[in-house]
Structures are given as C-alpha cells and as structure tokens.
Design a protein around this motif. Structure first.
Motif, short mmCIF file in Angstrom:
data_model
loop_
_atom_site.label_atom_id
_atom_site.label_comp_id
_atom_site.label_asym_id
_atom_site.label_seq_id
_atom_site.Cartn_x
_atom_site.Cartn_y
_atom_site.Cartn_z
N SER A 135 -5.29 8.07 0.53
CA SER A 135 -4.70 7.87 1.86
C SER A 135 -4.30 6.43 2.12
O SER A 135 -4.92 5.49 1.63
CB SER A 135 -5.63 8.40 2.94
OG SER A 135 -6.68 7.53 3.12
N ASP A 136 -3.22 6.33 2.89
CA ASP A 136 -2.61 5.04 3.24
C ASP A 136 -2.90 4.83 4.72
O ASP A 136 -2.93 5.78 5.49
CB ASP A 136 -1.09 5.22 3.06
CG ASP A 136 -0.31 3.95 3.33
OD1 ASP A 136 -0.91 2.86 3.36
OD2 ASP A 136 0.92 4.05 3.50
N THR A 137 -3.12 3.60 5.11
CA THR A 137 -3.37 3.40 6.54
C THR A 137 -2.87 2.04 6.99
O THR A 137 -2.21 1.33 6.23
CB THR A 137 -4.86 3.67 6.88
OG1 THR A 137 -5.02 3.63 8.28
CG2 THR A 137 -5.80 2.67 6.25
N LYS B 293 0.82 -1.21 0.00
CA LYS B 293 0.00 0.00 0.00
C LYS B 293 0.86 1.27 0.00
O LYS B 293 0.64 2.18 -0.78
CB LYS B 293 -0.92 0.02 1.24
CG LYS B 293 -1.88 -1.14 1.31
CD LYS B 293 -2.67 -1.16 2.61
CE LYS B 293 -1.84 -1.41 3.86
NZ LYS B 293 -1.14 -2.71 3.88
N SER B 294 1.86 1.27 0.88
CA SER B 294 2.69 2.49 0.98
C SER B 294 3.56 2.66 -0.27
O SER B 294 3.78 3.78 -0.72
CB SER B 294 3.58 2.43 2.22
OG SER B 294 2.79 2.23 3.36
N THR B 295 4.03 1.52 -0.82
CA THR B 295 4.83 1.61 -2.05
C THR B 295 3.97 2.21 -3.16
O THR B 295 4.44 3.03 -3.95
CB THR B 295 5.33 0.20 -2.46
OG1 THR B 295 5.94 -0.41 -1.31
CG2 THR B 295 6.32 0.26 -3.59
N THR C 108 4.36 -1.96 8.92
CA THR C 108 5.29 -0.83 8.84
C THR C 108 4.53 0.48 9.05
O THR C 108 5.01 1.38 9.72
CB THR C 108 5.98 -0.83 7.46
OG1 THR C 108 6.56 -2.11 7.27
CG2 THR C 108 7.04 0.25 7.36
N THR C 109 3.34 0.56 8.47
CA THR C 109 2.56 1.80 8.60
C THR C 109 1.49 1.64 9.68
O THR C 109 0.73 0.68 9.65
CB THR C 109 1.81 2.09 7.27
OG1 THR C 109 2.72 1.95 6.20
CG2 THR C 109 1.16 3.45 7.27
N LEU C 110 1.48 2.56 10.63
CA LEU C 110 0.38 2.56 11.61
C LEU C 110 -0.47 3.82 11.49
O LEU C 110 -1.68 3.77 11.63
CB LEU C 110 0.90 2.45 13.04
CG LEU C 110 1.50 1.14 13.50
CD1 LEU C 110 1.54 1.10 15.02
CD2 LEU C 110 0.76 -0.07 12.99
#
Ligand code: GTP
Ligand code: MG
Length: 419
Positions: A247-249, A207-209, A227-229
């Motif tokens: 948005s990333d979550t 997701k973040s990539t 990795t992402t909080l």
C-alpha cells in the motif's frame, strides 16, 4: 497566477536541524506545489524572534519595499507565525501573509479528493486556526486564508468559536465512522491473512511510481509535493507464489504540522497495520539525510519506529557517478538501490521482500482426521496449500504457513505435524 515572495527565516536562538539553504529550497518547492508563481526567495537571518513581527521591524520594512517593487500578492514565511505576528505583518505589509504550515494545509486542501481526505484536511485547518483566534470571533476570511483567496481586504464575517469547536467535533465523529468502515473492508481483504507491506517516505521520493512499477495501481505521480493523500492497496504476487498486499500512502515532510499528522492518523493506519515497511528514499536529492531523519521522526511520532523496515534507495538513474551508490548502500542497512522509473533493480527489492517473508514462513506436512474437513478450507484461506492427499488414516496436507498462525493451530490436538 498569484505572485509570491518567499521569506526563509533562520532564528539564531532556535534549534536548527536544517541548513537555511535547504529550508529555502523546500519552501520554494512547497510554494510551486501550491500553484503560485515565486517572484523572489529571500533569506532572513535574525538574532532572536520578536513577539510582534517574528523578525525585526527593519526587516519587515525591507520586505515591504521588495513586495511593492515586485507587485507581490502573497508573502510566505518559512517559520510558523502566531496569530498576532500574522495580523501585524499583514497590516504593515498590506498583503496577505501566511506561514509554512498554512501553505502545507493549503496544498493538502487542493489535493484532497476523497470525502475522508477532505474532512481530515478541514479538521487540521480548523485545529490550526482555533488557537490563533483572538477575542470572541474569527474573520471567515482567515478560514480560507491560504493561496487563491483575497487577503486582508476581504469581506469579514464573524464566526463564533463555539461553532468551530462544534464543527471540529462533528468532523472527528465522521472521520471515526470512516475509519471503522475502512477497518471492516480492510479486514475482509485481509481475511486471508495476507502480509501487508506499506510504502513510506518523504513526499516525492517515488512511492507511487514504485507501486505502479510493482502492480497495476495506476497511481498519479508528479514532481509536485503531496501528490498522494489517500491510501491505496494492491495485491502483489511474489515470484514464489505468495500473495501480499502493498500500500501507498501520504508522504512525510520535515516538521510536518502536528495537526496534519493527528488528522491523518486514520489514513496512516495502513502503515501501523503493516508487517513490513519499505522506506523509499530519493538518492538524487542532496537532502537525503535530512529526509531520512524527518521520516524517522514521523514514524517515531506514530509509534512505529520498531517495525521491520527495508530501504528502497530510489532514482539511481539520476546518479551519474555510480560509486556513490555503494556509499549509500553501505550507509542504509537492509537497503536496495533501484529506479522505480526505469525498473532497474526492482527485482532485487522484490527478492528482499520475498526473503523477509520466507524467513517468517514454515514449510510443514500435517495430518488431520477426516472428521475435521473444515480445516482444509481454513488452510486454503489462511495458508498456502501445496498438496493434499486423502489417506486412510487422515488428510495429509503440505503447506506453507506463517509462524504466527502455526503457534495458534499447534494447540489443536487433531492436527498432527509429520515434519
Ligand atoms: N528519474 C527518476 N524519477 C523518478 C523515479 N521515481 C519517481 N520519480 C519521479 O519523482 C517524482 C515523484 O514521484 P512520485 O511517485 O509521485 O512520489 P511520491 O513519493 O509518491 O510522492 P507524494 O505522493 O507526493 O508523497 C515524479 O516526477 C516521478 O516521475 C526514479 O526512479 N527515477
Ligand atoms: Mg505518491
């Protein structure tokens, strides 16, 4: 580095959704993500659960022998343990013993950076511990009883249950205050009614990539889980000029501890607010179907199953036999196959997003009286204005507007739609 022995458990009387091999490989990924060295990963299949140790006494002794031989610091069970089972196991094995939920909570505490994230993790941890306390007090050692703490021999300090309850109440109030603050800043950002797209998916799906590929988010990415909080939103301009927010979550997981979902509901509001979800799936992972199921059930738990959703079948670069890609593409409806890492086919995803929102937009020409000049400003903020002509009979505006906004303004008698 702390040395751990993993015990992946299948209890025959339990309802199983996952194969034991998959439970075991995921437990290992979780343990590595928590920063421990995995010395061994044993599989333990039992007829039924026992109240005292979860597994049979004979199995406990076997585990004890392996633990002694390999000089293990911590034993991690893939199955949830009751307070009694955990204490009994710890006493018999003489080593710190934790379950999968505690391991996940531990990873979350390591990753939490923002004050809100930290409070949410602490809340989930205390909610997890409270029903596990017996008697009047609790050993403080249990509060931090995850990876990196010392284990059974640690100094025991009594904390009153009431103190924990008070702390839980305080955390809930503080989290709510954060939530309200975020809602206001959010409203400001979304004041111009930009559509919101939320990336959802199993942890480590990419997701973040993908967010980094689409925008200049600069999110940290890693092969480690969770990795992402904290949520992060970025603006993205689609090729047709329309601005959206993406948005990333936090990532999801199979049987994500309920307390974590509860505690993270505020953070997950980004997802509930979204106009469109993009479900990122890792096509290179053999457990893709289980992951899909897990994500669907978290979405269900959050009451979001009916949101419009596109599937981003990610990591196509890792699939050597490209005929598989067609199989997945047919299996997942409204899907795009891509690689967030190499960028291949990301354009196709952008096009799908654009197509989705274009279907919800109307191209209109309207006329408003000169006395309603404030509407020009309103349309600049709320819609996409293409052209304005100041005519004698009024102000003619060509604009793109969402169907939703159109139904609101169509009640205004001063606004005349020409076409
Ligand atoms: N080969 C390949 N690796 C990818 C791709 N997308 C992501 N990755 C890798 O997969 C790992 C996880 O990526 P992230 O973007 O951190 O995943 P995430 O979904 O944000 O994960 P969490 O934040 O932990 O929920 C990283 O090592 C990325 O480099 C891709 O398209 N191809
Ligand atoms: Mg991430």
């Amino acid at each position: 580095m702390e040395k751990a022995l993993l015990v992946s458990i299948q209890i025959k009387t339990d309802k199983h959704h996952w194969r034991i091999e998959d439970i075991s490989s995921e437990l290992e990924e979780l343990a590595v993500s928590a920063g421990v060295e995995v010395a061994d990963n044993i599989i333990c299949i039992c007829e039924k659960a026992t109240a005292n140790y979860l597994i049979g006494k004979g199995k406990v002794e076997e585990i004890g022998l392996i633990a002694a031989e390999e000089n293990i610091d911590t034993i991690i069970f893939s199955h949830d343990l009751s307070g009694t089972q955990q204490r009994n196991l710890e006493d018999t094995l003489g080593r710190k013993t934790i379950d999968r939920t505690q391991l996940i909570l531990d990873i979350f505490s390591r990753r939490a950076k923002s004050p809100e994230g930290k409070m949410q993790v602490e809340l989930a941890l205390l909610e997890y511990l409270l029903p596990r306390l017996t008697g009047k007090g609790v050993m403080l050692s249990r509060l931090g009883g995850g990876i990196g703490t010392r284990g059974p021999g640690e100094t025991k300090l009594e904390v009153d249950r009431r103190q924990i309850r008070r702390r839980i109440d305080k955390l809930k109030t503080d989290i709510e205050a954060f939530r309200l603050h975020r809602l206001t800043t959010h409203k400001k950002r979304r004041g111009n009614n930009l559509p919101l797209v939320a990336l959802v998916g199993y942890t480590s799906a990419g997701k973040s990539t993908l967010l980094n590929r689409l925008t200049d988010a600069g999110q940290t990415t890693s092969e480690k889980l969770f990795t992402t909080l904290d949520p992060l939103s970025k603006n993205l301009k689609l090729p047709n000029g329309q601005d959206i927010i993406i948005s990333d979550t936090v990532g999801f997981l199979h049987e994500l501890p309920h307390h974590l979902i509860e505690a993270f509901k505020a953070t997950l509001e980004e997802v509930s607010d979204a106009d469109l979800l993009i479900h990122v799936l890792d096509v290179s992972d053999q457990r893709i179907h289980q992951h899909n199921q897990a994500v669907q059930s978290v979405l269900d738990e959050l009451g979001l199953k009916d949101k419009p959703i596109l599937a981003a079948l990610n990591k196509m670069d890792l699939i050597a036999d490209r005929s598989w890609l067609e199989v997945y593409k047919n299996e997942f409806k409204d899907s795009v196959i891509l690689s967030a890492k190499s960028g291949e086919n990301v354009d196709a995803l952008i096009e799908s997003i654009q197509r989705y929102f274009s279907g919800l937009m109307l191209n209109l020409k309207i006329i408003i009286p000169h006395s309603r000049m404030e509407l020009v400003d309103f349309f600049y903020r709320q819609a996409k204005v293409d052209k304005i002509d100041y005519l004698q009979e009024g102000i003619r505006i060509s604009l793109r507007i969402s169907r939703e906004l159109f139904s609101k303004i169509s009640k205004d008698r001063d606004i005349k739609v020409i076409c």
